[in-house]
Design a protein around this motif. Structure first.
Motif, PDB file in Angstrom:
ATOM      1  N   LYS A 336       0.809  -1.220   0.000  1.00  0.00           N
ATOM      2  CA  LYS A 336       0.000   0.000   0.000  1.00  0.00           C
ATOM      3  C   LYS A 336       0.841   1.268   0.000  1.00  0.00           C
ATOM      4  O   LYS A 336       0.576   2.203  -0.760  1.00  0.00           O
ATOM      5  CB  LYS A 336      -0.947   0.003   1.209  1.00  0.00           C
ATOM      6  N   CYS A 337       1.860   1.289   0.828  1.00  0.00           N
ATOM      7  CA  CYS A 337       2.662   2.518   0.918  1.00  0.00           C
ATOM      8  C   CYS A 337       3.441   2.776  -0.375  1.00  0.00           C
ATOM      9  O   CYS A 337       3.802   3.923  -0.663  1.00  0.00           O
ATOM     10  CB  CYS A 337       3.604   2.455   2.115  1.00  0.00           C
ATOM     11  N   SER A 338       3.683   1.735  -1.179  1.00  0.00           N
ATOM     12  CA  SER A 338       4.489   1.901  -2.388  1.00  0.00           C
ATOM     13  C   SER A 338       3.763   2.647  -3.498  1.00  0.00           C
ATOM     14  O   SER A 338       4.399   3.086  -4.464  1.00  0.00           O
ATOM     15  CB  SER A 338       4.962   0.535  -2.899  1.00  0.00           C
ATOM     16  N   VAL A 339       2.443   2.785  -3.395  1.00  0.00           N
ATOM     17  CA  VAL A 339       1.699   3.460  -4.470  1.00  0.00           C
ATOM     18  C   VAL A 339       1.148   4.825  -4.043  1.00  0.00           C
ATOM     19  O   VAL A 339       0.360   5.426  -4.767  1.00  0.00           O
ATOM     20  CB  VAL A 339       0.550   2.579  -5.004  1.00  0.00           C
ATOM     21  N   LYS A 340       1.579   5.332  -2.907  1.00  0.00           N
ATOM     22  CA  LYS A 340       1.107   6.648  -2.460  1.00  0.00           C
ATOM     23  C   LYS A 340       1.462   7.749  -3.459  1.00  0.00           C
ATOM     24  O   LYS A 340       0.716   8.711  -3.638  1.00  0.00           O
ATOM     25  CB  LYS A 340       1.672   6.972  -1.082  1.00  0.00           C
ATOM     26  N   LYS A 341       2.599   7.603  -4.116  1.00  0.00           N
ATOM     27  CA  LYS A 341       3.013   8.635  -5.079  1.00  0.00           C
ATOM     28  C   LYS A 341       2.099   8.682  -6.308  1.00  0.00           C
ATOM     29  O   LYS A 341       2.094   9.664  -7.046  1.00  0.00           O
ATOM     30  CB  LYS A 341       4.458   8.402  -5.522  1.00  0.00           C
ATOM     31  N   PHE A 342       1.302   7.602  -6.512  1.00  0.00           N
ATOM     32  CA  PHE A 342       0.362   7.568  -7.631  1.00  0.00           C
ATOM     33  C   PHE A 342      -1.059   7.899  -7.178  1.00  0.00           C
ATOM     34  O   PHE A 342      -2.018   7.634  -7.898  1.00  0.00           O
ATOM     35  CB  PHE A 342       0.366   6.180  -8.295  1.00  0.00           C
ATOM     36  N   SER A 343      -1.184   8.472  -6.006  1.00  0.00           N
ATOM     37  CA  SER A 343      -2.510   8.743  -5.447  1.00  0.00           C
ATOM     38  C   SER A 343      -3.276   9.766  -6.284  1.00  0.00           C
ATOM     39  O   SER A 343      -2.687  10.575  -7.018  1.00  0.00           O
ATOM     40  CB  SER A 343      -2.397   9.254  -4.013  1.00  0.00           C
ATOM     41  N   PHE A 344      -4.570   9.719  -6.167  1.00  0.00           N
ATOM     42  CA  PHE A 344      -5.477  10.660  -6.825  1.00  0.00           C
ATOM     43  C   PHE A 344      -5.044  12.100  -6.563  1.00  0.00           C
ATOM     44  O   PHE A 344      -4.999  12.934  -7.478  1.00  0.00           O
ATOM     45  CB  PHE A 344      -6.882  10.397  -6.289  1.00  0.00           C
ATOM     46  N   GLU A 345      -4.680  12.384  -5.320  1.00  0.00           N
ATOM     47  CA  GLU A 345      -4.318  13.750  -4.927  1.00  0.00           C
ATOM     48  C   GLU A 345      -3.026  14.214  -5.606  1.00  0.00           C
ATOM     49  O   GLU A 345      -2.935  15.345  -6.106  1.00  0.00           O
ATOM     50  CB  GLU A 345      -4.158  13.828  -3.413  1.00  0.00           C
ATOM     51  N   ASN A 346      -2.018  13.342  -5.638  1.00  0.00           N
ATOM     52  CA  ASN A 346      -0.734  13.719  -6.238  1.00  0.00           C
ATOM     53  C   ASN A 346      -0.836  13.891  -7.748  1.00  0.00           C
ATOM     54  O   ASN A 346      -0.283  14.848  -8.315  1.00  0.00           O
ATOM     55  CB  ASN A 346       0.332  12.673  -5.909  1.00  0.00           C
ATOM     56  N   ILE A 347      -1.531  12.984  -8.415  1.00  0.00           N
ATOM     57  CA  ILE A 347      -1.665  13.083  -9.870  1.00  0.00           C
ATOM     58  C   ILE A 347      -2.557  14.261 -10.251  1.00  0.00           C
ATOM     59  O   ILE A 347      -2.366  14.888 -11.293  1.00  0.00           O
ATOM     60  CB  ILE A 347      -2.186  11.751 -10.453  1.00  0.00           C
ATOM     61  N   SER A 348      -3.516  14.596  -9.391  1.00  0.00           N
ATOM     62  CA  SER A 348      -4.350  15.780  -9.634  1.00  0.00           C
ATOM     63  C   SER A 348      -3.493  17.040  -9.756  1.00  0.00           C
ATOM     64  O   SER A 348      -3.733  17.892 -10.620  1.00  0.00           O
ATOM     65  CB  SER A 348      -5.363  15.962  -8.499  1.00  0.00           C
ATOM     66  N   LYS A 349      -2.502  17.154  -8.897  1.00  0.00           N
ATOM     67  CA  LYS A 349      -1.607  18.320  -8.937  1.00  0.00           C
ATOM     68  C   LYS A 349      -0.868  18.391 -10.264  1.00  0.00           C
ATOM     69  O   LYS A 349      -0.687  19.473 -10.834  1.00  0.00           O
ATOM     70  CB  LYS A 349      -0.608  18.254  -7.783  1.00  0.00           C
ATOM     71  N   ASN A 350      -0.427  17.239 -10.773  1.00  0.00           N
ATOM     72  CA  ASN A 350       0.280  17.199 -12.057  1.00  0.00           C
ATOM     73  C   ASN A 350      -0.612  17.690 -13.193  1.00  0.00           C
ATOM     74  O   ASN A 350      -0.173  18.468 -14.048  1.00  0.00           O
ATOM     75  CB  ASN A 350       0.758  15.780 -12.367  1.00  0.00           C
ATOM     76  N   TRP A 351      -1.872  17.237 -13.198  1.00  0.00           N
ATOM     77  CA  TRP A 351      -2.785  17.668 -14.262  1.00  0.00           C
ATOM     78  C   TRP A 351      -3.120  19.148 -14.138  1.00  0.00           C
ATOM     79  O   TRP A 351      -3.176  19.871 -15.142  1.00  0.00           O
ATOM     80  CB  TRP A 351      -4.071  16.826 -14.230  1.00  0.00           C
ATOM     81  N   ASP A 352      -3.303  19.610 -12.917  1.00  0.00           N
ATOM     82  CA  ASP A 352      -3.636  21.027 -12.728  1.00  0.00           C
ATOM     83  C   ASP A 352      -2.496  21.919 -13.219  1.00  0.00           C
ATOM     84  O   ASP A 352      -2.713  22.938 -13.870  1.00  0.00           O
ATOM     85  CB  ASP A 352      -3.926  21.280 -11.248  1.00  0.00           C
ATOM     86  N   GLU A 353      -1.263  21.523 -12.914  1.00  0.00           N
ATOM     87  CA  GLU A 353      -0.099  22.293 -13.361  1.00  0.00           C
ATOM     88  C   GLU A 353      -0.033  22.336 -14.891  1.00  0.00           C
ATOM     89  O   GLU A 353       0.265  23.394 -15.488  1.00  0.00           O
ATOM     90  CB  GLU A 353       1.188  21.670 -12.797  1.00  0.00           C
ATOM     91  N   LEU A 354      -0.293  21.192 -15.535  1.00  0.00           N
ATOM     92  CA  LEU A 354      -0.232  21.137 -17.004  1.00  0.00           C
ATOM     93  C   LEU A 354      -1.313  22.006 -17.624  1.00  0.00           C
ATOM     94  O   LEU A 354      -1.046  22.763 -18.573  1.00  0.00           O
ATOM     95  CB  LEU A 354      -0.376  19.688 -17.469  1.00  0.00           C
ATOM     96  N   LEU A 355      -2.520  21.929 -17.115  1.00  0.00           N
ATOM     97  CA  LEU A 355      -3.639  22.668 -17.716  1.00  0.00           C
ATOM     98  C   LEU A 355      -3.520  24.170 -17.497  1.00  0.00           C
ATOM     99  O   LEU A 355      -4.105  24.959 -18.254  1.00  0.00           O
ATOM    100  CB  LEU A 355      -4.973  22.169 -17.160  1.00  0.00           C
ATOM    101  N   LYS A 356      -2.770  24.571 -16.483  1.00  0.00           N
ATOM    102  CA  LYS A 356      -2.627  26.008 -16.223  1.00  0.00           C
ATOM    103  C   LYS A 356      -1.446  26.639 -16.943  1.00  0.00           C
ATOM    104  O   LYS A 356      -1.256  27.860 -16.876  1.00  0.00           O
ATOM    105  CB  LYS A 356      -2.475  26.226 -14.715  1.00  0.00           C
ATOM    106  N   LYS A 357      -0.663  25.833 -17.655  1.00  0.00           N
ATOM    107  CA  LYS A 357       0.485  26.384 -18.383  1.00  0.00           C
ATOM    108  C   LYS A 357       0.027  27.245 -19.541  1.00  0.00           C
ATOM    109  O   LYS A 357      -0.937  26.918 -20.236  1.00  0.00           O
ATOM    110  CB  LYS A 357       1.354  25.240 -18.917  1.00  0.00           C
TER     111      LYS A 357
END
Length: 357
Positions: A336-357
């Motif tokens: 479980k702890c190994s996939v925290k970096k792929f969490s909904f919350e973390n990936i949301s930040k990546n998409w938000d950053e891309l869409l705001k460029k």
């Protein structure tokens, strides 16, 4: 509020389709006005936003000209700020028309969800540059895919964003009761042998000690090669050891109860079954195909990563999880702890950053 349209073939059965549904939820939570365009009337996954279902609204017998006319009107009516294209895109002329005369938006993003790049790019490198050029941002779902695109096509307008996993949601779904007493290992996904390589899976299972320890192989999914899969099971005399369950909207009770989940594909993108399994606390055994598994699995920590196309290596990995309890328990405790970096919350930040460029 910016208007975003996610374009996908459907919202049913496959990993790319599930990713489209999850992306709609991500963008809705980020306060984008989300629309989804699907061309095939197949819906299994929860989504957010307003749905335009081309097949359901206009039938299955539309000519290409009629489809283009309907879609052109749709995109001009809504005047989207951003279009995110999740479809496969191998045909240059069709995509050139769509990207230049149909998809009206201020920004276009094309997602590449498989290492098999021929599904997303025309054969000619010149046509690739004409189609994507500087007007479109490409998003690769793994580092290996991004690297391959840069190497093969010399494109620079590429970002990399992993598929997310909804860890809390999956664990709630996994709590549903399951009336099964057998010990089993699990494979689940689209039944397509040219991608998933069931020959390797079944032959490794037969050579392993799993069946001798009364551990069955459970396969969950639908696809065009179901008949071929059943023939292979019969030819290896595994009918009493391997069982198939049709596609489930919620496979997670099985994922949670499985000893481990396995993947034997020729190629992938960023395989959702691996991160979903780990999110359930179930370790994984995967071949080191391109791409995704080696960006998810840390060998001996949360699962085992083995050489692809090697029946003996895969069978030995299966055996290791049964014979070496320390190894298995280590991988299970770290899942479980190994996939925290792929969490909904973390990936949301990546998409938000891309869409705001």
């Amino acid at each position: 509020m910016k208007k975003v349209c996610i374009v996908t073939t459907s919202l049913g059965k496959g990993g790319a389709e599930r990713s489209s549904a999850i992306l709609s939820q991500i963008l809705s939570d980020l306060n984008y006005e989300v629309h989804i365009l699907i061309t095939k009337n197949d819906i299994d996954y929860e989504f957010a936003g307003k749905l335009f279902n081309l097949e359901d609204s206009f039938g299955t017998n539309l000519s290409d000209f009629k489809k283009i006319k309907i879609l052109r009107f749709f995109f001009r009516e809504y005047d989207f700020d951003i279009i995110i294209d999740n479809r496969t895109r191998p045909q240059f002329l069709k995509e050139y028309i769509l990207y230049n005369f149909v998809f009206k938006s201020k920004k276009k993003i094309s997602v590449v969800r498989s290492f098999y790049l021929k599904k997303y790019f025309p054969n000619s490198k010149l046509l690739v540059r004409i189609l994507y050029g500087k007007k479109t941002t490409l998003v690769a779902v793994s580092k290996q895919i991004k690297k391959a695109i840069i190497h093969n096509y010399k494109l620079k307008n590429i970002s990399q964003i992993y598929n997310p996993v909804k860890i809390d949601k999956i664990n709630v779904l996994a709590k549903e009761s399951l009336d099964i007493n057998d010990k089993f290992v699990l494979w689940y996904g689209r039944i397509e042998n040219s991608v998933k390589n069931f020959d390797l899976l079944l032959e490794a299972y037969k050579k392993s000690i799993l069946s001798k320890n009364d551990i069955k192989l459970c396969l969950i999914g639908q696809g065009d090669d179901l008949g071929l899969l059943k023939e292979k099971i019969n030819s290896l005399e595994l009918k009493d050891k391997v069982y198939h369950i049709p596609f489930l909207k919620n496979p997670f009770p099985y994922v949670k109860k499985a000893i481990f989940t396995t993947l034997t594909s020729y190629y992938e993108g960023f395989p959702r079954v691996l991160i979903e399994s780990l999110a359930c606390g179930t370790p994984v055994i995967s071949v080191d195909c391109k791409s995704g598994p080696n960006e998810i699995i840390k060998h001996g920590y949360n699962g085992l990563l083995v050489e692809n196309h090697n029946i003996f290596a895969l069978a030995n990995a299966f055996n290791s999880f049964i014979e070496n309890k320390t190894l298995y328990n280590t991988c299970k405790s770290n899942a479980k702890c190994s996939v925290k970096k792929f969490s909904f919350e973390n990936i949301s930040k990546n998409w938000d950053e891309l869409l705001k460029k």
